[in-house]
Design a protein around this motif. Structure first.
Motif, PDB file in Angstrom:
ATOM      1  N   GLY A   1       0.333  -1.226   0.184  1.00 42.71           N
ATOM      2  CA  GLY A   1       0.064  -0.128  -0.048  1.00 42.71           C
ATOM      3  C   GLY A   1       1.017   1.230  -0.109  1.00 42.71           C
ATOM      4  N   GLY A   2       1.961   0.934   0.305  1.00 43.75           N
ATOM      5  CA  GLY A   2       3.120   2.225  -0.029  1.00 43.75           C
ATOM      6  C   GLY A   2       3.501   2.372   0.999  1.00 43.75           C
ATOM      7  N   LYS A   3       4.379   3.616   1.335  1.00 44.85           N
ATOM      8  CA  LYS A   3       4.680   4.264   2.908  1.00 44.85           C
ATOM      9  C   LYS A   3       3.619   4.041   3.799  1.00 44.85           C
ATOM     10  CE  LYS A   3       8.741   7.628   4.311  1.00 44.85           C
ATOM     11  NZ  LYS A   3       8.097   7.680   5.856  1.00 44.85           N
ATOM     12  N   ASP A   4       2.114   4.919   3.629  1.00 49.44           N
ATOM     13  CA  ASP A   4       1.508   4.517   4.851  1.00 49.44           C
ATOM     14  C   ASP A   4       1.081   3.841   5.061  1.00 49.44           C
ATOM     15  OD1 ASP A   4       0.536   6.006   3.311  1.00 49.44           O
ATOM     16  OD2 ASP A   4      -0.374   7.189   3.935  1.00 49.44           O
ATOM     17  N   GLY A   5       0.542   3.022   3.432  1.00 46.75           N
ATOM     18  CA  GLY A   5      -0.549   1.835   3.343  1.00 46.75           C
ATOM     19  C   GLY A   5      -1.924   2.461   2.722  1.00 46.75           C
ATOM     20  N   LEU A   6      -1.240   3.713   2.191  1.00 45.10           N
ATOM     21  CA  LEU A   6      -2.640   4.511   1.854  1.00 45.10           C
ATOM     22  C   LEU A   6      -2.534   4.995   0.074  1.00 45.10           C
ATOM     23  CD1 LEU A   6      -3.935   6.703   4.945  1.00 45.10           C
ATOM     24  CD2 LEU A   6      -5.165   4.778   4.520  1.00 45.10           C
ATOM     25  N   ASP A   7      -2.064   4.811  -0.281  1.00 44.15           N
ATOM     26  CA  ASP A   7      -1.657   4.670  -1.738  1.00 44.15           C
ATOM     27  C   ASP A   7      -2.389   4.330  -2.631  1.00 44.15           C
ATOM     28  OD1 ASP A   7       1.161   6.164  -0.776  1.00 44.15           O
ATOM     29  OD2 ASP A   7       1.876   4.179  -2.916  1.00 44.15           O
ATOM     30  N   ALA A   8      -3.080   3.159  -2.375  1.00 44.34           N
ATOM     31  CA  ALA A   8      -4.427   3.430  -3.832  1.00 44.34           C
ATOM     32  C   ALA A   8      -5.759   3.851  -3.435  1.00 44.34           C
ATOM     33  CB  ALA A   8      -4.806   1.128  -2.789  1.00 44.34           C
ATOM     34  N   TYR A   9      -6.055   3.867  -1.848  1.00 48.28           N
ATOM     35  CA  TYR A   9      -7.161   4.612  -1.263  1.00 48.28           C
ATOM     36  C   TYR A   9      -6.647   5.658  -2.632  1.00 48.28           C
ATOM     37  CZ  TYR A   9      -7.796   0.801   1.506  1.00 48.28           C
ATOM     38  OH  TYR A   9      -8.022  -0.264   2.621  1.00 48.28           O
ATOM     39  N   ARG A  10      -5.605   6.234  -1.849  1.00 46.26           N
ATOM     40  CA  ARG A  10      -4.982   7.968  -3.131  1.00 46.26           C
ATOM     41  C   ARG A  10      -5.714   8.059  -4.292  1.00 46.26           C
ATOM     42  NH1 ARG A  10      -1.156   7.706   0.005  1.00 46.26           N
ATOM     43  NH2 ARG A  10      -1.679   8.945   2.144  1.00 46.26           N
ATOM     44  N   ALA A  11      -5.466   7.517  -5.005  1.00 45.62           N
ATOM     45  CA  ALA A  11      -5.523   6.624  -6.794  1.00 45.62           C
ATOM     46  C   ALA A  11      -6.973   6.086  -6.883  1.00 45.62           C
ATOM     47  CB  ALA A  11      -4.553   5.188  -7.304  1.00 45.62           C
TER      48      ALA A  11
ATOM     49  N   ALA B   1      -9.921   7.015  -5.153  1.00 47.47           N
ATOM     50  CA  ALA B   1     -10.420   7.685  -4.575  1.00 47.47           C
ATOM     51  C   ALA B   1     -10.878   8.577  -6.257  1.00 47.47           C
ATOM     52  CB  ALA B   1     -10.283   9.185  -3.512  1.00 47.47           C
ATOM     53  N   PRO B   2     -10.159  10.070  -6.311  1.00 47.86           N
ATOM     54  CA  PRO B   2     -10.142  10.302  -7.575  1.00 47.86           C
ATOM     55  C   PRO B   2     -11.268   9.784  -8.915  1.00 47.86           C
ATOM     56  CG  PRO B   2      -8.624  10.998  -7.031  1.00 47.86           C
ATOM     57  CD  PRO B   2      -8.996   9.499  -6.382  1.00 47.86           C
ATOM     58  N   GLN B   3     -11.280   8.862  -8.973  1.00 51.46           N
ATOM     59  CA  GLN B   3     -12.108   8.412 -10.503  1.00 51.46           C
ATOM     60  C   GLN B   3     -13.691   8.213  -9.918  1.00 51.46           C
ATOM     61  OE1 GLN B   3      -9.539   5.128 -11.668  1.00 51.46           O
ATOM     62  NE2 GLN B   3      -7.522   5.277 -10.697  1.00 51.46           N
ATOM     63  N   PHE B   4     -14.000   8.144  -8.383  1.00 49.67           N
ATOM     64  CA  PHE B   4     -15.328   7.615  -8.166  1.00 49.67           C
ATOM     65  C   PHE B   4     -15.971   7.962  -8.554  1.00 49.67           C
ATOM     66  CE2 PHE B   4     -12.989   4.789  -4.279  1.00 49.67           C
ATOM     67  CZ  PHE B   4     -12.790   3.554  -5.297  1.00 49.67           C
ATOM     68  N   PRO B   5     -16.352   9.419  -8.334  1.00 46.22           N
ATOM     69  CA  PRO B   5     -16.995  10.190  -8.516  1.00 46.22           C
ATOM     70  C   PRO B   5     -17.509  10.211  -9.711  1.00 46.22           C
ATOM     71  CG  PRO B   5     -16.234  11.623  -7.356  1.00 46.22           C
ATOM     72  CD  PRO B   5     -15.075  10.613  -8.284  1.00 46.22           C
ATOM     73  N   ALA B   6     -17.055   9.750 -11.513  1.00 47.45           N
ATOM     74  CA  ALA B   6     -17.004   9.419 -12.674  1.00 47.45           C
ATOM     75  C   ALA B   6     -17.814   8.345 -12.776  1.00 47.45           C
ATOM     76  CB  ALA B   6     -15.643  10.010 -13.337  1.00 47.45           C
TER      77      ALA B   6
ATOM     78  N   GLN C   1      -6.479  -1.974   9.459  1.00 49.65           N
ATOM     79  CA  GLN C   1      -6.796  -1.552  10.985  1.00 49.65           C
ATOM     80  C   GLN C   1      -6.356  -0.759  11.320  1.00 49.65           C
ATOM     81  OE1 GLN C   1      -5.583  -4.434  13.797  1.00 49.65           O
ATOM     82  NE2 GLN C   1      -6.816  -3.794  15.118  1.00 49.65           N
ATOM     83  N   GLY C   2      -7.187   0.362  11.870  1.00 43.25           N
ATOM     84  CA  GLY C   2      -6.618   1.592  11.707  1.00 43.25           C
ATOM     85  C   GLY C   2      -6.929   2.665  10.909  1.00 43.25           C
ATOM     86  N   GLN C   3      -7.192   2.288   9.674  1.00 43.91           N
ATOM     87  CA  GLN C   3      -7.037   3.531   7.892  1.00 43.91           C
ATOM     88  C   GLN C   3      -8.488   3.702   8.296  1.00 43.91           C
ATOM     89  OE1 GLN C   3      -5.680   0.341   5.391  1.00 43.91           O
ATOM     90  NE2 GLN C   3      -3.616   1.156   5.234  1.00 43.91           N
ATOM     91  N   ALA C   4      -9.479   3.130   8.624  1.00 45.12           N
ATOM     92  CA  ALA C   4     -10.618   3.853   8.248  1.00 45.12           C
ATOM     93  C   ALA C   4     -11.211   5.361   8.891  1.00 45.12           C
ATOM     94  CB  ALA C   4     -11.946   3.374   8.762  1.00 45.12           C
ATOM     95  N   GLN C   5     -10.174   6.205   9.181  1.00 43.01           N
ATOM     96  CA  GLN C   5     -10.509   7.535   9.691  1.00 43.01           C
ATOM     97  C   GLN C   5     -10.009   8.805   8.383  1.00 43.01           C
ATOM     98  OE1 GLN C   5     -12.860   8.798  11.907  1.00 43.01           O
ATOM     99  NE2 GLN C   5     -12.710  10.323  10.559  1.00 43.01           N
ATOM    100  N   ASP C   6      -9.015   8.097   8.544  1.00 38.12           N
ATOM    101  CA  ASP C   6      -7.642   7.916   7.138  1.00 38.12           C
ATOM    102  C   ASP C   6      -8.692   8.012   5.696  1.00 38.12           C
ATOM    103  OD1 ASP C   6      -5.946   9.104   8.739  1.00 38.12           O
ATOM    104  OD2 ASP C   6      -4.515   7.923   8.590  1.00 38.12           O
ATOM    105  N   VAL C   7      -9.232   6.706   6.093  1.00 33.93           N
ATOM    106  CA  VAL C   7      -9.778   6.968   3.903  1.00 33.93           C
ATOM    107  C   VAL C   7     -11.006   7.343   4.048  1.00 33.93           C
ATOM    108  CG1 VAL C   7     -10.950   4.840   2.588  1.00 33.93           C
ATOM    109  CG2 VAL C   7      -8.300   4.085   3.849  1.00 33.93           C
TER     110      VAL C   7
ATOM    111  N   HIS D   1     -12.395  14.125  -2.086  1.00 34.26           N
ATOM    112  CA  HIS D   1     -13.679  13.880  -3.551  1.00 34.26           C
ATOM    113  C   HIS D   1     -15.280  13.707  -3.698  1.00 34.26           C
ATOM    114  CE1 HIS D   1      -8.939  13.066  -3.376  1.00 34.26           C
ATOM    115  NE2 HIS D   1      -9.362  12.932  -4.510  1.00 34.26           N
ATOM    116  N   GLU D   2     -15.898  14.193  -2.928  1.00 36.76           N
ATOM    117  CA  GLU D   2     -17.033  14.406  -2.917  1.00 36.76           C
ATOM    118  C   GLU D   2     -17.639  13.441  -2.544  1.00 36.76           C
ATOM    119  OE1 GLU D   2     -18.144  15.134  -7.619  1.00 36.76           O
ATOM    120  OE2 GLU D   2     -16.296  15.245  -7.438  1.00 36.76           O
TER     121      GLU D   2
END
Ligand code: GLN
Length: 282
Positions: A214-224, A226-231, A245-251, A258-259
């Protein structure tokens, strides 16, 4: 020649000595696998001699387990949501925690109303196919970067009798995808890269790295993603993401930017917040 029962007992001791978590269960399941019996079929055969012809096959399987290859990879399939899924080198071995996302998706079902579902990073297809198995009005698309995973997922759809309603395609998340979906699900890779070497050997030595990293903090995939979802979401549609575990708030914050304001969290059976649900702001 030892009996089948003695073989299971001997293997149990060897697995226990090697520090394997459920030594007796693994001994039974692997012995049954080599003998082509259901695990519960061993009891009535416990007094029979272990067949000499299968001894080499058992040795090979035991050696793999002692190198900490998971039982599901040795057998080539894993039960998930009560269904049998073939797995392969390019697919994650489905985990019980991931059933949380299936159950969260099924709460969105409106009986009699058609629905389109998208599963990003589908792997074995387990999430999409489990949802479709319990949601007869739904159809779905599963996407994976690995062509080999797409093959495995298609095979699973065929075996489960769901191929008419499930399409699997190779792709990079939503790139090139057209259309909108009522429900988007994903169990993306979310382990911080630095944590991977300290995971149990069954995971870090045998799971496909791309399904974990998931990259350095585990959240790379969510960052990639999120911008794709609205469309890709229908008005009133919902995104359901598995998180570590522990990622829910950040995600939830990444989605909110992203809307997709946070709507709900779902816990797994261990009480860990495992799924973040969010919908488009309307
Ligand atoms: N969707 C697949 C599963 O849940 C694969 C997930 C992944 O590779 N991270 O098993």
């Amino acid at each position: 020649m030892p009996t089948i029962g003695e073989t299971v007992s001997d293997l149990t001791l060897r697995f226990a000595a090697a520090g394997i978590d459920n030594p007796r269960l693994d001994a039974r399941v692997l012995t049954a696998h080599v003998l082509d019996l259901p695990p519960e079929g061993l009891f009535s055969r416990a007094g029979d001699p272990f067949p000499t012809a299968q001894a080499a096959a058992l040795d090979a399987v035991v050696a793999r387990r002692l190198r900490r290859e998971p039982v599901s990879r040795i057998r080539g399939f894993r039960e998930f949501y009560g269904l049998d899924f073939q797995i392969g080198p390019a697919t994650l071995d489905p985990r019980p925690d991931t059933e949380t996302i299936v159950e969260a998706a099924l709460r969105l079902r409106v009986p009699g109303k058609a629905a389109q579902i998208l599963d990003l990073g589908t792997g074995s297809g387990c999430i999409l196919l489990a949802i479709l198995s319990a949601w007869p009005e739904a159809r779905g698309v599963g996407i994976d970067l690995a062509a080999d995973a797409v093959e495995v997922a298609r095979g699973n759809a065929n075996r489960l009798g769901l191929a008419q309603r499930a399409t699997f395609v190779q792709g990079d998340w939503c790139e090139g995808l057209i259309g909108r979906f009522d429900v988007i699900v994903s169990n993306p890779p979310y382990i911080p890269d630095g944590d991977i070497p300290s995971l149990e050997p069954e995971v870090c030595d045998f799971e496909p790295p791309a399904a974990l990293r998931g990259g350095k903090d585990g959240l790379d995939a969510y960052r990639a993603l999120a911008p794709q979802f609205p469309a890709r979401l229908e008005a009133g549609g919902t995104v359901l993401l598995e998180v570590g575990q522990g990622q829910a708030q950040d995600v939830a914050e990444i989605l909110a930017a992203h809307e997709l304001p946070h709507a709900a969290f779902y816990e797994d059976l261990g009480g860990v917040t495992r799924v973040v649900a969010a919908s488009v702001r309307v």
